[in-house]
Design an enzyme around this catalytic site. Structure first.
Site, PDB file in Angstrom:
ATOM      1  N   LYS A 192      12.197  61.719  57.322  1.00 42.50           N
ATOM      2  CA  LYS A 192      11.852  61.955  55.912  1.00 42.50           C
ATOM      3  C   LYS A 192      10.979  60.819  55.388  1.00 42.50           C
ATOM      4  O   LYS A 192      10.010  61.048  54.653  1.00 42.50           O
ATOM      5  CB  LYS A 192      13.112  62.072  55.053  1.00 42.50           C
ATOM      6  CG  LYS A 192      14.161  63.052  55.556  1.00 42.50           C
ATOM      7  CD  LYS A 192      13.642  64.468  55.643  1.00 42.50           C
ATOM      8  CE  LYS A 192      14.759  65.409  56.122  1.00 42.50           C
ATOM      9  NZ  LYS A 192      14.273  66.799  56.320  1.00 42.50           N
ATOM     10  N   ILE A 193      11.335  59.589  55.764  1.00 41.63           N
ATOM     11  CA  ILE A 193      10.545  58.434  55.330  1.00 41.63           C
ATOM     12  C   ILE A 193       9.145  58.509  55.920  1.00 41.63           C
ATOM     13  O   ILE A 193       8.149  58.229  55.240  1.00 41.63           O
ATOM     14  CB  ILE A 193      11.246  57.128  55.749  1.00 41.63           C
ATOM     15  CG1 ILE A 193      12.573  56.992  54.999  1.00 41.63           C
ATOM     16  CG2 ILE A 193      10.356  55.921  55.483  1.00 41.63           C
ATOM     17  CD1 ILE A 193      13.412  55.808  55.434  1.00 41.63           C
TER      18      ILE A 193
END
Length: 545
Positions: free
Chosen positions: A244-245
Site C-alpha cells: 500500500k505504501i
C-alpha cells in the site's frame, strides 16, 4: 525492492501438488541450513489444504538459509498454523500457556512467506485476537535462527527496558517514540487510516490493529522511492502494508482506498458510527436489516423530533448503583437526537470554558479540588471530539465512598442547573483487594452530555460530550497519563509494563503482577520513571491519526 504483483482480490494461489517427502526432516542435515519447526492444527482445514501446507513446508527455503520442519507437537514448534480463531477451540489442541509462547498464525502466513521466499512478520496473520501481541513477540526471523547472511538479514534492534536506552522513530513501542501531531507523511497516514477504518467497521479487528500500529510509526521525512527499503525495515510494516505504501509513493494514492470510499456499505457503516452509542457491530446489524441513512435510523428508533428539554434519558434516580448504562436503544436514541451537535468539533477555548464552569460548581461543593484537561486537548489538538477532565482532592480517601459521593453530587448539581443534560454511563468503584487478579479501580467515571449556559450574546450553545474522571490523590498522576492518550500510545504503555517490567498499568493505577504491590507516583514524570521509560511530553504522544 519491488514487491510481487498479485491480484487485489487474491486470497490463495493453488499450489501444484507433488508426493510428500517421506520424512518430515528432509533437508535438516544440509550444511549451513537452519530449521524452523512448524505444527499444523488440521481442525477446520480440508485434507487437500493440509497436504498443500505440508508441501510448502517441505519445499520452503529463504535466502538466509532457513528451512521449515513439520513438527509432531505444538510444544516443540515455534510456529503453529491454524484456521481456528477462538480461544476455547484452540485449547482443545494446544494448552493455553503453551499457546502464549508460540506464534500462532493462519495458513496464509505460510503461503505468503513461501511466495516471497522470506519469513514474513506474523502480526497481520495472527489467528487469535487474544494472542496478537504474543504472536508478534514470538514471531521468528531469519536473523534469529540463522547464523549466515547477517549482512542481508540484519537482526532488528531488540528494545531495551533500561531507562535511557534512547527514543528513536523505529522503536517497536510507541511509548519509546516521539509522535508529533502532524507528521511528514500525513497524507499517506490519512490513506492508511481509511483502510484501518474499513477493517474496523467490518469487524476485522486484528487487521485494523495492524494498520493502526503501522500508522503509529513516524518516519522522519517525506517518504520517496529511495526510502522504500528503509521503510520496509520499520516495525509493524508487513508485506501487505508495504504494498500500500509503495502504491502511494509511486502513484500518490492507494487504489483500494478509492474503492472503499465509493462503497455504499462503507459509507453507511461509517455514518452509523457517528451516532453516539452505535459501534461497528451494531452498525453492521442495522445495515443487514436494510437501513442505509440517518433518516432510516430515525424511523427505526422512533426519533421524530429533538426533545432536549424533557431529559427523560438523563434520569439520575439510580446514581446510587455501582453502574448506570441505561438501555442500549435509549442511548442510541439520544445520540440520534443530538448527533449533529455531538459530531461538531470543540475549539480549545470552549474546552477551557467548560472546565472552568465545572470546577466553579465543584468548588461550591468542596473547595480545594484540582483538575487537568486530558485527551486530545492536552496533546495539542486545535479542536477536540470530546472533553476529558481528571479531578482529585488531596483529602479524598478510599473506603468511605468519598470519590463516588463527590462525583454523584457534582453530577446532580450540574443536572439541576441544566448544564448536564444526559448521563450516559457511571462507572463502578472498587477498593483494592489483594486476592484480585487485577488491581482495584480507583477512579469514578461519568460519561455525560454537557451544554454551556446561555451567554446572553446571541451565541448558540450546543451539546458536547464531557467525561469526568474522579481519582484518589495517590493515582491522580497515573490517571492523567492514562487519559491523555493517544490510544496506541496507551496500548503500548500497557504492553511495555507487562512485557518489560512485569507490571500492570492503566489509568487507575500501577501494580506489580506477581504480588499485586501498588505504586503511587507523585508526578507524571515519575509514572514514566517507574516504568523505566524516558519521559515524553504530551504533545509528542500522538501515535494515532
Amino acid at each position: 525492492m519491488p514487491l510481487p504483483k498479485r491480484p487485489a482480490n487474491e486470497i490463495y494461489s493453488p499450489i501444484l501438488k507433488r508426493k510428500r517427502s517421506s520424512s518430515p526432516n528432509s533437508g535438516s542435515d544440509a550444511p549451513g541450513k537452519s530449521l524452523l519447526k512448524v505444527f499444523i492444527i488440521d481442525a477446520k482445514l480440508d485434507a487437500e489444504v493440509v497436504e498443500d501446507l505440508r508441501h510448502l513446508i517441505d519445499n520452503f527455503g529463504t535466502a538466509a538459509g532457513t528451512q521449515l520442519q513439520l513438527c509432531p507437537s505444538a510444544e516443540d514448534a515455534q510456529i503453529v498454523i491454524t484456521d481456528i480463531h477462538m480461544q476455547k477451540r484452540i485449547e482443545r489442541h494446544v494448552n493455553w500457556d503453551t499457546a502464549k509462547q508460540k506464534a500462532i498464525v493462519t495458513p496464509q502466513w505460510l503461503r505468503d512467506s513461501f511466495e516471497s521466499k522470506q519469513l514474513l512478520p506474523c502480526g497481520e496473520y495472527a489467528a487469535l485476537r487474544e494472542l496478537y501481541e504474543e504472536t508478534i513477540q514470538n514471531c521468528p526471523e531469519d536473523s534469529q535462527i540463522s547464523a549466515s547472511n547477517d549482512q542481508d538479514f540484519p537482526p532488528k534492534a531488540i528494545p531495551s527496558s533500561r531507562k535511557g536506552a534512547g527514543i528513536c522513530y523505529n522503536h517497536h513501542y510507541s511509548c519509546m517514540r516521539y509522535s508529533p501531531l502532524i507528521c511528514p507523511n500525513q497524507k499517506l497516514v490519512e490513506k492508511l487510516a481509511i483502510l484501518r477504518r474499513h477493517r474496523e467497521v467490518e469487524g476485522l479487528d486484528i487487521q485494523a490493529l495492524g494498520y493502526e500500529r503501522a500508522i503509529s510509526v513516524p518516519f522522519p521525512r517525506v517518504i520517496t522511492t529511495n526510502d522504500f527499503h528503509e521503510v520496509s525495515e520499520l516495525p509493524h510494516i508487513g508485506r501487505k502494508i508495504l504494498s500500500k505504501i509503495q502504491d502511494f509513493i509511486q502513484h500518490g494514492d492507494i487504489p483500494e482506498c478509492r474503492t472503499i470510499l465509493n462503497e455504499t456499505r462503507y459509507q453507511s457503516l461509517v455514518l452509523f458510527n457517528t451516532v453516539y452509542g452505535i459501534g461497528p457491530s451494531t452498525a453492521r446489524a442495522l445495515y443487514s436489516s436494510g437501513l442505509r441513512t440517518i433518516k432510516d435510523l430515525e424511523r427505526h428508533y422512533g426519533v421524530t423530533s429533538r426533545t432536549n428539554d424533557s431529559n427523560d434519558n438523563a434520569s439520575l434516580e439510580h446514581l446510587d448503583r455501582s453502574t448506570k448504562t441505561g438501555l442500549p436503544d435509549l442511548s442510541i436514541k439520544v445520540g440520534l437526537e443530538l448527533r449533529e451537535e455531538l459530531i461538531m468539533r470543540i475549539p480549545r477555548s470552549e474546552v477551557e470554558e467548560i472546565r472552568d464552569v465545572v470546577m466553579n460548581e465543584l468548588a461550591h461543593i468542596r473547595s480545594g479540588c484540582v483538575s487537568t484537561i486530558t485527551g486530545g486537548y492536552r496533546r495539542g489538538k486545535i479542536e477536540s471530539n470530546d472533553i476529558d477532565i481528571v479531578i482529585s482532592h488531596k483529602d479524598l480517601k478510599p473506603g468511605d465512598d468519598q470519590v463516588k459521593g463527590l462525583c454523584a453530587e457534582l453530577i446532580r448539581c450540574l443536572y439541576d442547573k441544566r448544564l448536564l443534560t444526559h448521563v450516559m454511563y457511571l462507572s463502578s468503584f472498587r477498593e483494592h483487594n489483594t486476592l484480585r487478579t487485577t488491581h482495584w479501580d480507583s477512579l469514578q467515571k461519568a460519561l455525560t452530555v454537557f451544554i454551556l449556559p446561555d451567554s446572553g450574546k446571541g451565541q448558540k450553545r450546543i451539546h458536547r460530550r464531557l467525561d469526568l474522571i474522579f481519582a484518589l490523590p495517590e493515582v491522580y498522576h497515573t490517571a492523567i497519563v492514562g487519559w491523555t492518550g493517544s490510544t496506541m500510545f496507551e496500548r503500548d504503555l500497557r504492553l511495555w509494563a507487562k512485557e518489560k517490567k512485569g507490571m500492570k498499568f492503566d489509568s487507575s493505577g500501577i501494580s506489580r503482577r506477581h504480588d499485586s504491590k501498588l505504586y503511587f507516583p507523585k508526578s507524571e514524570e515519575e509514572v514514566f520513571e517507574l516504568l523505566d521509560l524516558e519521559f515524553i511530553e504530551p504533545a509528542l504522544r500522538n501515535a494515532d491519526l
